[in-house]
Design a protein around this motif. Structure first.
Motif: not given
Lengths: 286, 314
Positions: A76-80, A82-85, A92, A136, A168, A172
């Protein structure tokens, strides 16, 4: 971190997923047209040239776990982002495309179950998901798996196939190398076996962390394994690289990989080592 | 996209020339003071507004202080040792022992060269496996004799060469990551210039990680990232911005503990002052870490790195 094949290779893998309708499949290596069923029954290895087709994470689990039975975790872990790359496309948006095409597990799936009767934790990387790149999510999932192995006092297996760290997610991604390696250090301290299985391709930050840290580093035949990508090296040294450079056989020759094991013999080989390392009897208990 | 920091440093250099001329001509002291004030103002303005790409150029500035410079300013009795006892020495990494404020310690750092000959000797600060293995050997010695470790990070990355691959570049880095995680002595890391990828991280698993104000730290060089994602190396400035490689970014992402201010006009404008500004961070970190029991250090370090990463659940 050279995973510049990303743009091309995932497509191939995706095409591969789309092919199952067809009766025939073209070998990526010898280009022979072979009967699909024959390939599948042969552990997805080309019967003509012994080329090891890339497997999805679940195909890998099917091969390794007894009766193909296993329980996935940390799904249940998804990329967030974080850098708004954003490069030519938003990260995204890229993620969404891969989630639709490949699945929501990012570039690694974690599972537990029995391997020849031995309880094990297995992580299998998914090359089709952004070239198996480690961000991550991959870092967190593998760390959770290592911690689970530690807690349950079980061996850990990681099947790698990756272009390296995921650009991306910038720094991190780099830190996941340290995070996973630290978790593996704790596993080693507890004297629990960790076997790294290197498959085509394993490069960049993945090689420079967990893929090279196995108590055993076992490679599939002809797998490309290296730190820098061949193109980067060619540009740096301005020479053509020798034939077979950075292939599994080359790494055995240079003492970086313990042995090469064909896919059909992988599970029995793993069972043999794990039994010896954990003081179990020769035959499966079940 | 310019590769020369002189492009944005020109107003500063111009003022410096004016001050030199004024000093040589023994002009009115009041005029000199005014010029000095102007210089400080202009330098502050330029260095306070550097883009990530400009910071990359500052981090690579040919006059920027390197590891050995910081060592000469901050440590006593520095004695370098060589070689990995396996294959060879690697001058791209220096390692040895010294005293910090009188107390013995180990120091390891990437080392770049200043002139062409030195640059080649140091392999442009790009280590081969031997460098990482030497580094680990010194860390283990430090652990054996209960000495704290300082590491200075300043590399574009591990050397991507044929021999480096043959001798296990990836393995050398990986082993350092694992072993550094378990060291039972304090490890204090300072990114002084370029923190490039695995070659940087191989010296970077510490209890405290500091970054100089204009240093950069990233998973791949901006040029490398641009070549892969933009298919165009000259998009490096865009890649530098997208990857979030500056000290402020890394502090926000909780990767580093603190940003060490640089002197007016950057560390290269006044290397001695840059070292002076760094010293209190090292003193404080060391004092804090030496209070911890040896067994607590790897435990705390694990927690520190365990937290790194950003993801969503569900």
């Amino acid at each position: 971190m050279a995973w510049f094949r990303k743009e091309k290779k995932p497509k191939e893998a995706v095409e591969k997923v789309a092919i199952p309708e067809g009766l025939w499949v073209k070998c990526d290596d010898c280009k022979e047209i072979v009967y699909r069923k024959e390939v599948e029954q042969n552990f997805n290895v080309c019967p003509k040239c012994n080329y090891h087709f890339r497997l999805t994470a679940r195909e890998r689990f099917e091969i390794l776990f007894d009766d193909g039975k296993y329980k996935e975790f940390a799904g249940d872990i998804r990329s967030g982002d974080p850098l708004e790359f954003r490069d030519t496309k938003r990260y995204r948006d890229r993620l969404k495309v891969y989630e639709l095409r490949v699945g929501k597990g990012d570039a690694v799936l974690c599972a537990e179950g029995k391997l020849d009767g031995i309880s094990v934790v297995v992580c299998a990387m998914e090359y089709a998901f952004m070239g198996g790149s480690m961000g991550s999510v991959v870092g967190e999932k593998i760390t959770i798996a290592a911690e689970r192995a530690l807690e349950k006092k079980e061996p850990l297996l990681i099947v790698s196939t990756s272009g390296g760290a995921r650009m991306q997610e910038g720094i991190l991604s780099l830190m996941q190398m340290a995070k996973i390696s630290a978790a593996l250090a704790r596993l080693a301290e507890a004297r629990l076996p960790y076997v790294s299985i290197l498959t085509d391709p394993t490069t960049g930050g993945v090689t420079a962390s967990y893929a090279m840290l196995g108590d055993l580093n076992i490679a599939e035949p002809k797998a490309l394994i290296g730190f820098a990508g061949p193109r980067v090296i060619e540009q740096t040294i301005r020479q053509t690289l020798p034939e077979g450079f950075q292939r599994a056989e080359f790494l055995v020759e240079h003492g970086m990989v313990d042995l090469i094991t064909p896919r059909s013999e992988m599970k029995p080989a793993l069972a043999r080592f794990l039994r010896m390392f954990t003081g179990k009897k020769r035959e499966a208990a079940s | 996209m310019s590769l020369d920091p002189a492009q944005f440093e020109e107003p500063i250099n111009q003022l410096r020339r004016q001050i030199e001329e004024a000093t040589a001509a023994e002009k009115d002291p009041a005029q000199l003071v005014a010029l000095q004030a102007e210089l400080t103002k202009v330098a502050d303005e330029i260095f306070g507004n550097l883009t990530p790409w400009q910071k990359t150029l500052v981090a690579r500035h040919p006059q920027r202080p390197y590891t050995l410079d910081f060592i000469s300013y901050l440590f006593e009795e520095w004695t370098e040792i060589h070689g990995d006892r396996k294959f060879s020495d690697d001058p791209a990494i220096v390692a040895g022992f010294a005293r910090f404020r009188g107390a013995p310690c180990a120091i390891i750092g990437h080392q770049k060269g200043r002139n062409t000959k030195e640059k080649i000797y140091r392999n442009f600060g790009q280590p081969r496996p031997e460098g990482f293995r030497k580094a680990l050997r010194v860390m283990k010695l430090a652990e054996k004799f209960n000495l704290p470790i300082f590491t200075f990070i300043d590399t574009q990355g591990a050397y991507p060469g044929l021999g480096a691959e043959e001798r296990g570049q990836a393995e050398a880095i990986a082993v350092n990551l694992r072993e550094m995680a378990m060291l039972s002595v304090p490890v204090i890391v300072i990114v002084i210039g370029e923190g490039g990828s695995g070659g940087a991280l191989a010296l970077g698993v510490g209890d405290r990680v500091f970054m100089l104000e204009h240093a950069v730290y990233s998973v791949i060089s901006p040029e490398g990232c641009a070549a892969i994602l933009w298919k165009n190396p000259s998009a490096a400035a865009e890649a530098a911005a997208a990857m979030r490689i500056t000290a402020i970014d890394l502090k926000r992402l909780n990767i580093i503990d603190d940003i060490v201010p640089e002197p007016n006009g950057g560390a290269h404008a006044d290397p001695a002052r840059a070292a002076e500004l760094l010293a209190p961070y090292l003193e404080k970190a060391l004092k804090e870490l030496q209070k911890l029991k040896p067994a607590a250090l790897p435990e705390e370090r694990y927690k520190k790195f365990r937290k790194m990463g950003v993801f969503e659940k569900g």
